[in-house]
Write a protein that holds these residues in place. Structure first.
Motif, PDB file in Angstrom:
ATOM      1  N   PRO A 173      -9.607   8.803   9.712  1.00  0.00           N
ATOM      2  CA  PRO A 173      -8.974  10.084   9.414  1.00  0.00           C
ATOM      3  C   PRO A 173      -9.368  11.083  10.508  1.00  0.00           C
ATOM      4  O   PRO A 173     -10.554  11.350  10.709  1.00  0.00           O
ATOM      5  N   ALA A 204      -2.586   8.138   9.319  1.00  0.00           N
ATOM      6  CA  ALA A 204      -3.592   7.068   9.269  1.00  0.00           C
ATOM      7  C   ALA A 204      -3.228   5.947  10.243  1.00  0.00           C
ATOM      8  O   ALA A 204      -2.052   5.638  10.438  1.00  0.00           O
ATOM      9  N   VAL A 236      -1.627  14.501   6.359  1.00  0.00           N
ATOM     10  CA  VAL A 236      -2.114  15.182   5.157  1.00  0.00           C
ATOM     11  C   VAL A 236      -2.527  16.581   5.575  1.00  0.00           C
ATOM     12  O   VAL A 236      -3.270  16.753   6.549  1.00  0.00           O
ATOM     13  N   LEU A 258      -9.463  12.697   0.022  1.00  0.00           N
ATOM     14  CA  LEU A 258      -8.547  11.972   0.906  1.00  0.00           C
ATOM     15  C   LEU A 258      -8.958  10.507   0.887  1.00  0.00           C
ATOM     16  O   LEU A 258     -10.124  10.177   1.130  1.00  0.00           O
ATOM     17  N   THR A 302      -1.784   0.720   6.905  1.00  0.00           N
ATOM     18  CA  THR A 302      -2.726   1.702   6.341  1.00  0.00           C
ATOM     19  C   THR A 302      -1.983   2.981   6.009  1.00  0.00           C
ATOM     20  O   THR A 302      -0.977   3.307   6.637  1.00  0.00           O
ATOM     21  N   TYR A 303      -2.501   3.716   5.040  1.00  0.00           N
ATOM     22  CA  TYR A 303      -1.870   4.975   4.645  1.00  0.00           C
ATOM     23  C   TYR A 303      -2.878   5.803   3.861  1.00  0.00           C
ATOM     24  O   TYR A 303      -3.944   5.314   3.461  1.00  0.00           O
ATOM     25  N   TYR A 304      -2.518   7.084   3.656  1.00  0.00           N
ATOM     26  CA  TYR A 304      -3.363   7.998   2.898  1.00  0.00           C
ATOM     27  C   TYR A 304      -2.851   8.180   1.477  1.00  0.00           C
ATOM     28  O   TYR A 304      -1.646   8.165   1.228  1.00  0.00           O
ATOM     29  N   LYS A 305      -3.810   8.402   0.578  1.00  0.00           N
ATOM     30  CA  LYS A 305      -3.520   8.904  -0.764  1.00  0.00           C
ATOM     31  C   LYS A 305      -4.354  10.165  -0.955  1.00  0.00           C
ATOM     32  O   LYS A 305      -5.400  10.325  -0.332  1.00  0.00           O
ATOM     33  N   THR A 356      -0.176  15.863   0.704  1.00  0.00           N
ATOM     34  CA  THR A 356       0.480  14.955   1.642  1.00  0.00           C
ATOM     35  C   THR A 356       1.696  15.637   2.241  1.00  0.00           C
ATOM     36  O   THR A 356       2.296  16.542   1.647  1.00  0.00           O
ATOM     37  N   GLN A 411      -8.186   6.736   2.441  1.00  0.00           N
ATOM     38  CA  GLN A 411      -7.479   5.874   3.387  1.00  0.00           C
ATOM     39  C   GLN A 411      -7.494   4.451   2.858  1.00  0.00           C
ATOM     40  O   GLN A 411      -8.555   3.878   2.600  1.00  0.00           O
ATOM     41  N   GLU A 423     -10.226   0.575   0.240  1.00  0.00           N
ATOM     42  CA  GLU A 423     -10.030   2.004   0.069  1.00  0.00           C
ATOM     43  C   GLU A 423     -11.302   2.760   0.451  1.00  0.00           C
ATOM     44  O   GLU A 423     -12.409   2.364   0.077  1.00  0.00           O
ATOM     45  N   LYS A 469     -12.943   6.710   0.520  1.00  0.00           N
ATOM     46  CA  LYS A 469     -12.772   8.060  -0.003  1.00  0.00           C
ATOM     47  C   LYS A 469     -13.566   9.079   0.819  1.00  0.00           C
ATOM     48  O   LYS A 469     -14.761   8.918   1.039  1.00  0.00           O
TER      49      LYS A 469
END
Length: 321
Positions: free
Chosen positions: A240, A201, A185, A222, A213-216, A171, A224, A156, A158
Motif C-alpha cells: 500500500p 494495489a 483508496v 485498509l 491483488t486488490y483493496y478492501k 474506495t 490488501q 489478507e 490489515k
C-alpha cells in the motif's frame, strides 16, 4: 589434611567461577547469533523488495530518536518510521498538523524490530514468520511493503489507519462510482475532499509476474488481499503506497468533491481521471507541464479532455504555473 581441604575448596571456587562465567557468556553468544540471524533475514528481505521496487524513490534521513528509526521531512509531510512494529508510522501534514494520521502495519505477522539498510529501506523480519514487512519513505509519502515468504502466509493484510477527526477511508469505486473506479483508496475530510490516497494495489512474485491483488475497506482499516497460488514463485512482494495530496492534487480533489459544478461536468472529469490511470496520475500530469498549452499536448486525448474541462476553474490556476 588442611592442605587437602584448602586445595578442594580452591578447586571448588574455581569451578563455581567458571560456571558463572559460562552462564553469563552463553546467553550473550546466543543473543549475538540471534541478532546476526535477524540481520541476515532483514538483508535478504531488503534485497527481495528492492529488486522489485527499486531504490530511486526512497528518501533517506539521518534523523532518528529512541522511538523512531527514521524521520523524513519533505515539502508535504513529515514521515516518522517506528523502531518497534507495534507503533504506527506517523505522518504529519506540513501545513496542517491537525490533518496528520498514523498507519499501523499488520503487526500480528512479525514482532521484529526495525533494521535500516544502506539504501534506506526499513525492514521488520524474523526467521519464524512467513511474512516480513518493510517501509520506504518517499517524496510523496510512504510505502508499506509486504514480503510473503511462502504459501503458509495469509492472503489478507490489515493496515489500521488512525484518521484525523471527521475523515474517513473510502474506495474509489464508492467515491467516484463503479464505472470510474481507479482502484485507489482515498482519505477524505469532513467536507468530502480527498486529502491523501493509497495508489492501486500491486503484487509481484520472484519471477516478476503480477499477482491478483486488490483493496478492501472496513471502517478505518485498509485490507490488501493478495490472491497467490501454488504456481507463483516465492517470495511475493506488494505494498500500500500512501501519497499526500499536493497543490494540483488538492485543486483537482476540490473540483470533484465540492459539489459546486454541474454533474455532467464532474462525470466527464471522473471519466478522464479513470482513463489516465487514476487520481494520482492525473494530478501528476497536471503538475508536470510548464505551461497550460503544454498540458494540452501531453497525455493523449484523455488528458486534453481533462485539461479542457477544468481550464476555467480558478482553484486550478496553481497548476498552470
Amino acid at each position: 589434611m588442611n592442605n587437602l581441604r584448602k586445595t578442594f575448596l580452591s578447586s571448588l571456587s574455581l569451578l563455581l567461577i567458571l560456571a558463572l562465567v559460562i552462564s553469563l557468556t552463553l546467553p550473550t553468544v546466543a543473543n549475538v547469533k540471534a541478532m546476526e540471524l535477524a540481520n541476515n533475514e532483514s538483508i535478504e528481505t531488503a534485497k527481495d523488495i528492492e529488486s522489485i521496487t527499486g531504490t530511486d524513490e526512497i528518501v533517506q534521513s539521518e534523523n532518528s530518536n529512541s522511538a523512531y528509526n527514521t524521520v523524513v521531512e519533505n515539502e508535504l509531510s513529515t514521515v516518522k518510521v517506528p523502531n518497534k512494529l507495534e507503533e504506527p508510522i506517523q505522518l504529519t501534514d506540513t501545513e496542517s498538523p491537525s490533518e496528520s494520521l498514523g498507519i499501523s502495519l499488520p503487526s500480528e505477522h512479525t514482532d521484529a524490530e526495525a533494521i535500516k539498510t544502506d539504501n534506506g529501506t526499513i525492514v521488520y523480519d524474523n526467521s519464524e514468520s512467513s511474512v516480513a514487512l518493510a517501509v520506504q519513505p518517499t517524496d510523496e509519502g510512504v510505502k508499506s511493503l509486504i514480503k510473503i515468504k511462502d504459501a503458509t502466509a495469509p492472503k489478507e493484510y490489515k493496515f489500521e489507519i488512525d484518521l484525523p477527526e471527521g475523515s474517513k477511508l473510502i474506495t474509489s469505486a464508492d467515491y467516484l462510482g463503479e464505472e470510474y473506479d481507479t482502484k485507489e483508496v482515498f482519505i477524505v475530510n469532513s467536507e468530502n475532499i480527498i486529502t491523501s490516497l493509497f495508489s492501486p494495489a500491486w503484487a509481484k512474485d520472484a519471477d516478476g509476474s503480477d499477482i491478483p491483488t486488490y483493496y478492501k475497506v472496513e471502517g478505518n482499516t485498509l485490507i490488501q488481499v493478495v490472491d497467490y497460488n501454488e504456481n507463483n514463485v516465492f517470495p511475493i512482494v506488494g505494498d500500500p503506497n500512501w501519497v499526500k495530496i499536493g497543490k494540483c492534487s488538492a485543486a483537482l480533489a476540490w473540483f470533484i468533491g465540492s459539489n459546486l459544478f454541474a454533474a455532467a461536468k464532474i462525470i466527464k472529469v471522473k471519466k478522464y481521471i479513470n482513463a489516465l490511470g487514476g487520481f494520482r496520475e492525473s494530478a501528476k500530469l497536471l503538475a508536470g507541464a510548464a505551461t497550460w498549452e503544454e498540458k494540452l499536448k501531453i497525455g493523449g486525448s484523455a488528458f486534453a479532455g481533462l485539461a479542457a474541462e477544468i481550464s476555467g476553474v480558478a482553484a486550478l490556476a496553481v497548476c498552470k504555473k
